[in-house]
Design a protein around this motif. Structure first.
Motif, PDB file in Angstrom:
ATOM      1  N   GLY A 140      10.709 -37.138 -40.530  1.00 48.96           N
ATOM      2  CA  GLY A 140      10.908 -37.369 -39.106  1.00 48.96           C
ATOM      3  C   GLY A 140       9.892 -36.633 -38.256  1.00 48.96           C
ATOM      4  O   GLY A 140       9.493 -37.109 -37.185  1.00 48.96           O
ATOM      5  N   TYR A 141       9.441 -35.475 -38.723  1.00 41.63           N
ATOM      6  CA  TYR A 141       8.427 -34.714 -37.991  1.00 41.63           C
ATOM      7  C   TYR A 141       7.126 -35.516 -37.900  1.00 41.63           C
ATOM      8  O   TYR A 141       6.463 -35.542 -36.864  1.00 41.63           O
ATOM      9  CB  TYR A 141       8.144 -33.387 -38.691  1.00 41.63           C
ATOM     10  CG  TYR A 141       9.312 -32.440 -38.740  1.00 41.63           C
ATOM     11  CD1 TYR A 141       9.833 -31.883 -37.576  1.00 41.63           C
ATOM     12  CD2 TYR A 141       9.897 -32.094 -39.948  1.00 41.63           C
ATOM     13  CE1 TYR A 141      10.908 -31.004 -37.617  1.00 41.63           C
ATOM     14  CE2 TYR A 141      10.972 -31.212 -40.006  1.00 41.63           C
ATOM     15  CZ  TYR A 141      11.475 -30.674 -38.838  1.00 41.63           C
ATOM     16  OH  TYR A 141      12.531 -29.807 -38.877  1.00 41.63           O
ATOM     17  N   CYS A 142       6.770 -36.179 -38.991  1.00 45.09           N
ATOM     18  CA  CYS A 142       5.552 -36.998 -38.999  1.00 45.09           C
ATOM     19  C   CYS A 142       5.732 -38.244 -38.140  1.00 45.09           C
ATOM     20  O   CYS A 142       4.796 -38.689 -37.464  1.00 45.09           O
ATOM     21  CB  CYS A 142       5.175 -37.384 -40.422  1.00 45.09           C
ATOM     22  SG  CYS A 142       4.803 -35.971 -41.481  1.00 45.09           S
ATOM     23  N   THR A 143       6.938 -38.805 -38.168  1.00 40.90           N
ATOM     24  CA  THR A 143       7.226 -39.982 -37.353  1.00 40.90           C
ATOM     25  C   THR A 143       6.994 -39.687 -35.877  1.00 40.90           C
ATOM     26  O   THR A 143       6.448 -40.509 -35.143  1.00 40.90           O
ATOM     27  CB  THR A 143       8.679 -40.443 -37.566  1.00 40.90           C
ATOM     28  OG1 THR A 143       8.868 -40.749 -38.944  1.00 40.90           O
ATOM     29  CG2 THR A 143       8.990 -41.680 -36.750  1.00 40.90           C
ATOM     30  N   MET A 144       7.389 -38.499 -35.427  1.00 37.86           N
ATOM     31  CA  MET A 144       7.152 -38.106 -34.035  1.00 37.86           C
ATOM     32  C   MET A 144       5.680 -38.208 -33.674  1.00 37.86           C
ATOM     33  O   MET A 144       5.309 -38.719 -32.602  1.00 37.86           O
ATOM     34  CB  MET A 144       7.609 -36.665 -33.802  1.00 37.86           C
ATOM     35  CG  MET A 144       9.072 -36.389 -33.927  1.00 37.86           C
ATOM     36  SD  MET A 144       9.336 -34.611 -33.661  1.00 37.86           S
ATOM     37  CE  MET A 144      10.954 -34.407 -34.375  1.00 37.86           C
ATOM     38  N   VAL A 145       4.833 -37.704 -34.553  1.00 32.64           N
ATOM     39  CA  VAL A 145       3.398 -37.683 -34.265  1.00 32.64           C
ATOM     40  C   VAL A 145       2.829 -39.095 -34.284  1.00 32.64           C
ATOM     41  O   VAL A 145       2.016 -39.458 -33.422  1.00 32.64           O
ATOM     42  CB  VAL A 145       2.654 -36.768 -35.257  1.00 32.64           C
ATOM     43  CG1 VAL A 145       1.166 -36.735 -34.934  1.00 32.64           C
ATOM     44  CG2 VAL A 145       3.233 -35.354 -35.223  1.00 32.64           C
ATOM     45  N   HIS A 146       3.244 -39.902 -35.266  1.00 30.17           N
ATOM     46  CA  HIS A 146       2.859 -41.315 -35.268  1.00 30.17           C
ATOM     47  C   HIS A 146       3.146 -41.936 -33.904  1.00 30.17           C
ATOM     48  O   HIS A 146       2.283 -42.587 -33.296  1.00 30.17           O
ATOM     49  CB  HIS A 146       3.661 -42.085 -36.324  1.00 30.17           C
ATOM     50  CG  HIS A 146       3.093 -42.071 -37.701  1.00 30.17           C
ATOM     51  ND1 HIS A 146       1.852 -42.567 -38.020  1.00 30.17           N
ATOM     52  CD2 HIS A 146       3.631 -41.655 -38.867  1.00 30.17           C
ATOM     53  CE1 HIS A 146       1.644 -42.448 -39.316  1.00 30.17           C
ATOM     54  NE2 HIS A 146       2.699 -41.893 -39.852  1.00 30.17           N
ATOM     55  N   ALA A 181      -1.394 -27.962 -36.686  1.00 31.77           N
ATOM     56  CA  ALA A 181      -0.201 -28.056 -37.529  1.00 31.77           C
ATOM     57  C   ALA A 181       1.067 -27.795 -36.721  1.00 31.77           C
ATOM     58  O   ALA A 181       1.017 -27.243 -35.623  1.00 31.77           O
ATOM     59  CB  ALA A 181      -0.298 -27.056 -38.678  1.00 31.77           C
ATOM     60  N   GLU A 182       2.202 -28.209 -37.293  1.00 33.70           N
ATOM     61  CA  GLU A 182       3.546 -28.069 -36.738  1.00 33.70           C
ATOM     62  C   GLU A 182       3.789 -29.140 -35.662  1.00 33.70           C
ATOM     63  O   GLU A 182       3.084 -29.213 -34.668  1.00 33.70           O
ATOM     64  CB  GLU A 182       3.812 -26.675 -36.184  1.00 33.70           C
ATOM     65  CG  GLU A 182       3.817 -25.585 -37.250  1.00 33.70           C
ATOM     66  CD  GLU A 182       4.914 -25.775 -38.294  1.00 33.70           C
ATOM     67  OE1 GLU A 182       6.088 -25.573 -37.975  1.00 33.70           O
ATOM     68  OE2 GLU A 182       4.583 -26.147 -39.432  1.00 33.70           O
ATOM     69  N   SER A 183       4.828 -29.944 -35.885  1.00 33.64           N
ATOM     70  CA  SER A 183       5.036 -31.156 -35.089  1.00 33.64           C
ATOM     71  C   SER A 183       5.125 -30.924 -33.591  1.00 33.64           C
ATOM     72  O   SER A 183       4.500 -31.650 -32.806  1.00 33.64           O
ATOM     73  CB  SER A 183       6.290 -31.886 -35.573  1.00 33.64           C
ATOM     74  OG  SER A 183       7.428 -31.054 -35.504  1.00 33.64           O
ATOM     75  N   LEU A 184       5.894 -29.930 -33.150  1.00 32.10           N
ATOM     76  CA  LEU A 184       6.052 -29.718 -31.713  1.00 32.10           C
ATOM     77  C   LEU A 184       4.739 -29.260 -31.082  1.00 32.10           C
ATOM     78  O   LEU A 184       4.389 -29.666 -29.966  1.00 32.10           O
ATOM     79  CB  LEU A 184       7.155 -28.689 -31.449  1.00 32.10           C
ATOM     80  CG  LEU A 184       7.726 -28.639 -30.028  1.00 32.10           C
ATOM     81  CD1 LEU A 184       8.153 -30.015 -29.544  1.00 32.10           C
ATOM     82  CD2 LEU A 184       8.889 -27.667 -29.947  1.00 32.10           C
ATOM     83  N   VAL A 185       3.987 -28.441 -31.797  1.00 33.85           N
ATOM     84  CA  VAL A 185       2.663 -28.018 -31.331  1.00 33.85           C
ATOM     85  C   VAL A 185       1.742 -29.233 -31.247  1.00 33.85           C
ATOM     86  O   VAL A 185       0.998 -29.406 -30.268  1.00 33.85           O
ATOM     87  CB  VAL A 185       2.057 -26.953 -32.267  1.00 33.85           C
ATOM     88  CG1 VAL A 185       0.642 -26.599 -31.855  1.00 33.85           C
ATOM     89  CG2 VAL A 185       2.933 -25.706 -32.304  1.00 33.85           C
ATOM     90  N   ILE A 212      11.032 -37.261 -29.608  1.00 28.81           N
ATOM     91  CA  ILE A 212      11.744 -36.416 -30.566  1.00 28.81           C
ATOM     92  C   ILE A 212      13.066 -37.048 -30.990  1.00 28.81           C
ATOM     93  O   ILE A 212      13.369 -37.178 -32.182  1.00 28.81           O
ATOM     94  CB  ILE A 212      11.983 -35.009 -29.978  1.00 28.81           C
ATOM     95  CG1 ILE A 212      10.640 -34.277 -29.821  1.00 28.81           C
ATOM     96  CG2 ILE A 212      12.932 -34.203 -30.851  1.00 28.81           C
ATOM     97  CD1 ILE A 212      10.733 -32.971 -29.054  1.00 28.81           C
ATOM     98  N   MET A 213      13.870 -37.482 -30.029  1.00 29.69           N
ATOM     99  CA  MET A 213      15.181 -38.037 -30.356  1.00 29.69           C
ATOM    100  C   MET A 213      15.075 -39.451 -30.936  1.00 29.69           C
ATOM    101  O   MET A 213      15.811 -39.810 -31.844  1.00 29.69           O
ATOM    102  CB  MET A 213      16.083 -38.037 -29.122  1.00 29.69           C
ATOM    103  CG  MET A 213      16.512 -36.645 -28.675  1.00 29.69           C
ATOM    104  SD  MET A 213      17.338 -35.710 -29.997  1.00 29.69           S
ATOM    105  CE  MET A 213      18.805 -36.716 -30.278  1.00 29.69           C
TER     106      MET A 213
END
Length: 232
Positions: free
Chosen positions: A18-24, A69-73, A164-165
């Motif tokens: 899901g973290y990668c999906t956010m960035v996509h 690195a790190e999704s939120l960043v 995010i959600m």
């Protein structure tokens, strides 16, 4: 930096993250062209280990050879690098509220999902209720601090919290399939449900949706694993 000045954008990720999906989604919402590199998390590439030597995890975004690195960043980086459409409000106070509730998701909802997956019986039921309570807190907070009308939390266009959600949609479906519990529903969290529905209906989001057959196979495999470990 204008988008035209960027020569190369790569995203190292994993399909089921899901973290990668956010960035996509953030990149697609911004209209950024990028190369995607799928990682085998059981046999991580040397490139990934060198790009993220501290955590050695995905996602990692590489822009002209410079890793983030790190999704939120990464999400904030993407918002700053490519200005339109903005994922964060201009008003500093509203920005702080978005960041507060984004952090709440990471600190409360994400651990709650893992707790459900890693527990059984009464302990799992307690974890489910705690996650439901956290979702209600998030619903009330967004309603009070951020929502001004529109299909998304952010208004007429999706913003950071929508990313995010909305990216967690597959995760919620997975948890509900695994536990047979209704974790997120309109009666309890109407704003979250309606905004997630609007988000997952976007074409750029559909492009990266986890196939339902794959999701069902994951649920089946996890149920078999849980059954085997309990001796059933």
């Amino acid at each position: 930096m204008a988008m035209g000045e960027v020569k190369e954008v790569k995203l190292y990720g994993f399909l089921l993250s899901g973290y990668c999906t956010m960035v996509h989604h953030a990149l697609k919402l911004k209209g950024v062209a990028y190369e995607y590199v799928e990682e085998d998390l059981q046999n991580k590439s040397q490139a990934l280990l060198e790009l993220n030597p501290v955590y050695k995890k995905v996602p990692v975004l590489v822009v002209d050879g410079k890793p983030v690195a790190e999704s939120l960043v990464i999400l904030e980086y993407v918002n700053d690098m490519w200005k339109d459409p903005p994922l964060l409000p201009e008003d500093p106070h509203k920005r702080s509220k978005v960041r507060f509730w984004a952090d709440f998701v990471y600190q409360k909802l994400v651990p709650g999902i893992y707790a459900i997956q890693n527990t059984k019986g009464e302990e799992q039921q307690k974890a489910i209720q705690e996650l439901i309570d956290h979702l209600s807190t998030l619903e009330d907070g967004i309603q009070k601090d951020l929502f001004t009308g529109g299909p998304f939390i952010n208004g007429e266009r999706p913003g950071l919290l929508d990313v995010i959600m909305g990216s967690a949609y597959g995760g919620f479906k997975y948890m509900e399939g695994l536990t047979n519990a209704k974790i997120i529903e309109k009666e309890r969290t109407p704003l979250l449900c309606s905004s997630i529905d609007a988000y997952v209906d976007l074409d750029v989001v559909k492009e990266t949706a986890i196939p339902d057959a794959m999701l069902q196979e994951l649920i089946r495999a996890m149920r078999e694993k849980a059954s085997a470990s309990s001796g059933a």
